[in-house]
Design an enzyme around this catalytic site. Structure first.
Site, PDB file in Angstrom:
ATOM      1  N   HIS A 219       0.799  -1.232   0.000  1.00  0.00           N
ATOM      2  CA  HIS A 219       0.000   0.000   0.000  1.00  0.00           C
ATOM      3  C   HIS A 219       0.829   1.278   0.000  1.00  0.00           C
ATOM      4  O   HIS A 219       0.296   2.370  -0.131  1.00  0.00           O
ATOM      5  CB  HIS A 219      -0.956   0.030   1.201  1.00  0.00           C
ATOM      6  CG  HIS A 219      -0.270   0.409   2.499  1.00  0.00           C
ATOM      7  ND1 HIS A 219       0.423  -0.486   3.258  1.00  0.00           N
ATOM      8  CD2 HIS A 219      -0.168   1.598   3.149  1.00  0.00           C
ATOM      9  CE1 HIS A 219       0.920   0.122   4.325  1.00  0.00           C
ATOM     10  NE2 HIS A 219       0.579   1.388   4.281  1.00  0.00           N
TER      11      HIS A 219
HETATM   12  C1  UD1 Z   1      -2.022   6.119   5.252  1.00  0.00           C
HETATM   13  C2  UD1 Z   1      -0.752   6.647   5.903  1.00  0.00           C
HETATM   14  C3  UD1 Z   1       0.296   5.556   5.905  1.00  0.00           C
HETATM   15  C4  UD1 Z   1      -0.215   4.293   6.561  1.00  0.00           C
HETATM   16  C5  UD1 Z   1      -1.533   3.866   5.920  1.00  0.00           C
HETATM   17  C6  UD1 Z   1      -2.119   2.732   6.704  1.00  0.00           C
HETATM   18  C7  UD1 Z   1      -0.340   9.045   5.527  1.00  0.00           C
HETATM   19  C8  UD1 Z   1       0.450  10.037   4.776  1.00  0.00           C
HETATM   20  N1  UD1 Z   1      -0.197   7.757   5.139  1.00  0.00           N
HETATM   21  O1  UD1 Z   1      -1.718   5.801   3.908  1.00  0.00           O
HETATM   22  O2  UD1 Z   1       1.426   5.997   6.648  1.00  0.00           O
HETATM   23  O3  UD1 Z   1       0.722   3.270   6.402  1.00  0.00           O
HETATM   24  O4  UD1 Z   1      -2.467   4.975   5.962  1.00  0.00           O
HETATM   25  O5  UD1 Z   1      -3.043   2.007   5.968  1.00  0.00           O
HETATM   26  O6  UD1 Z   1      -1.038   9.404   6.448  1.00  0.00           O
HETATM   27  N2  UD1 Z   1      -8.953   5.117   0.568  1.00  0.00           N
HETATM   28  C9  UD1 Z   1     -10.209   4.590   0.416  1.00  0.00           C
HETATM   29  N3  UD1 Z   1     -10.920   4.299   1.547  1.00  0.00           N
HETATM   30  C10 UD1 Z   1     -10.454   4.528   2.798  1.00  0.00           C
HETATM   31  C11 UD1 Z   1      -9.174   5.067   2.925  1.00  0.00           C
HETATM   32  C12 UD1 Z   1      -8.425   5.353   1.807  1.00  0.00           C
HETATM   33  O7  UD1 Z   1     -10.692   4.379  -0.688  1.00  0.00           O
HETATM   34  O8  UD1 Z   1     -11.167   4.234   3.774  1.00  0.00           O
HETATM   35  C13 UD1 Z   1      -8.159   5.389  -0.664  1.00  0.00           C
HETATM   36  C14 UD1 Z   1      -8.402   6.799  -1.241  1.00  0.00           C
HETATM   37  O9  UD1 Z   1      -8.344   6.697  -2.617  1.00  0.00           O
HETATM   38  C15 UD1 Z   1      -7.193   7.549  -0.720  1.00  0.00           C
HETATM   39  C16 UD1 Z   1      -6.110   6.475  -0.722  1.00  0.00           C
HETATM   40  O10 UD1 Z   1      -6.766   5.282  -0.360  1.00  0.00           O
HETATM   41  O11 UD1 Z   1      -6.852   8.641  -1.521  1.00  0.00           O
HETATM   42  C17 UD1 Z   1      -4.985   6.756   0.242  1.00  0.00           C
HETATM   43  O12 UD1 Z   1      -5.484   6.974   1.567  1.00  0.00           O
HETATM   44  P1  UD1 Z   1      -4.651   7.886   2.602  1.00  0.00           P
HETATM   45  O13 UD1 Z   1      -5.289   7.806   3.926  1.00  0.00           O
HETATM   46  O14 UD1 Z   1      -4.407   9.230   2.031  1.00  0.00           O
HETATM   47  O15 UD1 Z   1      -3.248   7.196   2.629  1.00  0.00           O
HETATM   48  P2  UD1 Z   1      -2.862   5.665   2.843  1.00  0.00           P
HETATM   49  O16 UD1 Z   1      -2.194   5.188   1.598  1.00  0.00           O
HETATM   50  O17 UD1 Z   1      -4.014   4.912   3.363  1.00  0.00           O
HETATM   51  N1  UDP Z   2      -4.220  -5.127   8.613  1.00  0.00           N
HETATM   52  C1  UDP Z   2      -5.531  -5.591   8.677  1.00  0.00           C
HETATM   53  N2  UDP Z   2      -6.155  -5.931   7.508  1.00  0.00           N
HETATM   54  C2  UDP Z   2      -5.540  -5.874   6.302  1.00  0.00           C
HETATM   55  C3  UDP Z   2      -4.199  -5.413   6.248  1.00  0.00           C
HETATM   56  C4  UDP Z   2      -3.571  -5.029   7.425  1.00  0.00           C
HETATM   57  O1  UDP Z   2      -6.107  -5.663   9.773  1.00  0.00           O
HETATM   58  O2  UDP Z   2      -6.171  -6.201   5.294  1.00  0.00           O
HETATM   59  C5  UDP Z   2      -3.548  -4.726   9.862  1.00  0.00           C
HETATM   60  C6  UDP Z   2      -2.234  -5.433  10.112  1.00  0.00           C
HETATM   61  O3  UDP Z   2      -2.438  -6.662  10.757  1.00  0.00           O
HETATM   62  C7  UDP Z   2      -1.496  -4.413  10.973  1.00  0.00           C
HETATM   63  C8  UDP Z   2      -2.001  -3.089  10.463  1.00  0.00           C
HETATM   64  O4  UDP Z   2      -3.209  -3.366   9.760  1.00  0.00           O
HETATM   65  O5  UDP Z   2      -1.866  -4.557  12.340  1.00  0.00           O
HETATM   66  C9  UDP Z   2      -0.997  -2.478   9.541  1.00  0.00           C
HETATM   67  O6  UDP Z   2      -1.565  -1.393   8.908  1.00  0.00           O
HETATM   68  P1  UDP Z   2      -1.127  -0.895   7.470  1.00  0.00           P
HETATM   69  O7  UDP Z   2      -0.395  -1.952   6.757  1.00  0.00           O
HETATM   70  O8  UDP Z   2      -2.339  -0.335   6.846  1.00  0.00           O
HETATM   71  O9  UDP Z   2      -0.199   0.358   7.811  1.00  0.00           O
HETATM   72  P2  UDP Z   2       1.294   0.554   8.351  1.00  0.00           P
HETATM   73  O10 UDP Z   2       1.515  -0.349   9.500  1.00  0.00           O
HETATM   74  O11 UDP Z   2       2.215   0.299   7.208  1.00  0.00           O
HETATM   75  O12 UDP Z   2       1.314   1.991   8.714  1.00  0.00           O
END
Ligand code: UD1
Ligand code: UDP
Length: 384
Positions: A219
């Site tokens: 991601h």
């Molecule tokens: C964010 C965090 C990242 C973390 C990740 C955990 C920042 C800069 N990044 O990244 O550090 O590892 O969360 O998962 O804060 N979207 C949906 N539905 C949702 C959420 C997101 O469709 O419920 C899609 C949207 O298109 C959005 C994209 O995902 O633009 C990215 O979401 P965003 O929260 O901006 O960043 P993450 O990649 O999730």
């Molecule tokens: N996780 C989850 N469902 C998923 C993928 C990840 O519950 O489909 C959990 C995972 O077990 C971990 C956390 O989400 O506890 C990690 O989050 P993510 O990978 O979104 O973000 P990061 O840790 O890189 O910030």
């Protein structure tokens, strides 16, 4: 009674916050009153609501419903909303987790109002400021009052940036206190691992054979948004599944799901979709994720949390990044950094699948980090 306002917004933060809420409930409810604010950064049910239900996290007292957007737009909307709530609630401290835009927004808003910030998962560094998370965590650490580092490396990173050991109370943003206390995610893994055995039927429901698949998550923005990197990752996954007759299970973050067709090379996309060994599924709940992690023979990921969970459940891990904040995993031989390099991924897979002499020292504490953090909040915030 100390009043803390906990700020959460993204999937891993709901999970981390569950550990502290659980500790408060168990042993500190007479001394800590916690209110929860959800920024709304993640909002799909399988990225947000599902975690509250399953992990019994209290319903947020506030939801800013900020949603997705560019970094500036999203962070600014959060700062605006947070400031209003901080002024109304006047908490003794604001608790923030990790390194997302929700973390940064809360750090900016709280520090300007002189509200002490408690940063859980402080001190981690990738030394790569192209990562939005690296900027968020550095800025947040430097306005925090109590900083809890999950690893020894995190503790020494803070010393490297000028944090002084031996500061005395009262602690403030100018006179902060930092601790090496272990990882609340390890607390969670111990607690929820037992529940996952009874609470998840994902493997059975999907015909996934225990111990005979590779779990993959992708991601990180540089992997999903750059077609070359995304294509290289998926080409390697495709090859590994075919050459080894290995099932691949890939719960998709919505970011990845939305970009797969657009950013993957057309031939690779066709091959992946037509490959029966590759199971692309929507993002799963935490108990289902634990069941997948425990059942996998190896994990490949660019997630921070999943790298560590691989270690907690004693699985080798291939990290789809050039560097990691969790350096101990690589130094101890449990994980290999491969970036998005096709050849390194294949080689890493073969090396880790053949390796048998893994060790698992207690790098992430004793599973009681949340209790320690609550104790220190009680000792130190009441003085503010
Ligand atoms: C964010 C965090 C990242 C973390 C990740 C955990 C920042 C800069 N990044 O990244 O550090 O590892 O969360 O998962 O804060 N979207 C949906 N539905 C949702 C959420 C997101 O469709 O419920 C899609 C949207 O298109 C959005 C994209 O995902 O633009 C990215 O979401 P965003 O929260 O901006 O960043 P993450 O990649 O999730
Ligand atoms: N996780 C989850 N469902 C998923 C993928 C990840 O519950 O489909 C959990 C995972 O077990 C971990 C956390 O989400 O506890 C990690 O989050 P993510 O990978 O979104 O973000 P990061 O840790 O890189 O910030």
């Amino acid at each position: 009674m100390i009043k803390i306002l906990t700020i959460i917004g993204a999937r891993p933060q709901f999970i981390k916050a569950a550990a502290i809420s659980r500790a408060i409930n168990l042993a500190f409810s007479d001394r800590i009153k916690e209110k929860l604010l959800h920024t709304g950064q993640h909002y799909d049910n399988n990225m947000s609501g599902i975690f509250f239900d399953e992990m019994k996290i209290p319903k947020p007292d506030y939801n800013l419903k900020v949603g997705s957007g560019s970094h500036g737009k999203q962070t600014a909307a959060m700062i605006d909303g947070l400031e209003k709530v901080f002024l109304k609630e006047k908490p003794n401290g604001v608790v923030v987790y990790g390194d997302t835009n929700s973390t940064l927004a809360a750090a900016v808003a709280a520090s300007k109002l002189h509200i002490p910030i408690i940063h859980i998962e402080a001190g981690l560094r990738s030394f790569n400021k192209k990562m939005p998370e690296e900027i968020n965590r550095i800025l947040c650490d430097h306005v925090s009052t109590l900083l809890f580092t999950p690893t020894e490396a995190g503790y020494y990173n803070l010393i490297g940036e000028g944090f002084r050991e031996g500061n005395e109370q009262p602690f403030t943003a100018d006179n902060p206190k930092f601790y090496h206390c272990g990882d609340v995610m390890y607390d969670n893994c111990l607690h929820f691992s037992r529940l996952a055995e009874a609470g998840s039927s994902l493997l059975d429901d999907n015909g996934i054979k225990n111990g005979k698949f590779v779990l993959v998550t992708i991601h990180r923005d540089n992997n999903t948004d750059e077609p070359k990197r995304l294509t290289s990752l998926f080409r390697a996954i495709d090859t590994i599944s075919k050459e080894n007759e290995m099932q691949i299970v890939l719960p998709l973050h919505p970011r990845t799901s939305k970009l797969l067709k657009k950013n993957l090379d057309k031939t690779v996309y066709k091959s992946i979709v037509g490959n029966e060994l590759i199971k692309l599924i929507p993002a799963v709940s935490y108990l289902d994720m634990i069941a997948l992690e425990k059942g996998a023979s190896l994990i490949m990921t660019d997630s921070g949390g999943v790298q560590k969970e691989a270690y907690f459940f004693k699985k080798p891990c291939i990290i789809f990044r050039a560097q990691t904040e969790w350096v101990e995993l690589v130094e101890n031989g449990n994980a290999i950094l491969v970036d998005a390099d096709y050849d390194r991924i294949i080689e890493g897979y073969n090396t880790l699948m053949a390796k048998t002499d893994f060790t698992y020292p207690a790098l992430f504490g004793d599973g009681k980090s949340a209790m320690f953090i609550c104790e220190e909040i009680v000792k130190n915030l009441s003085l503010n």
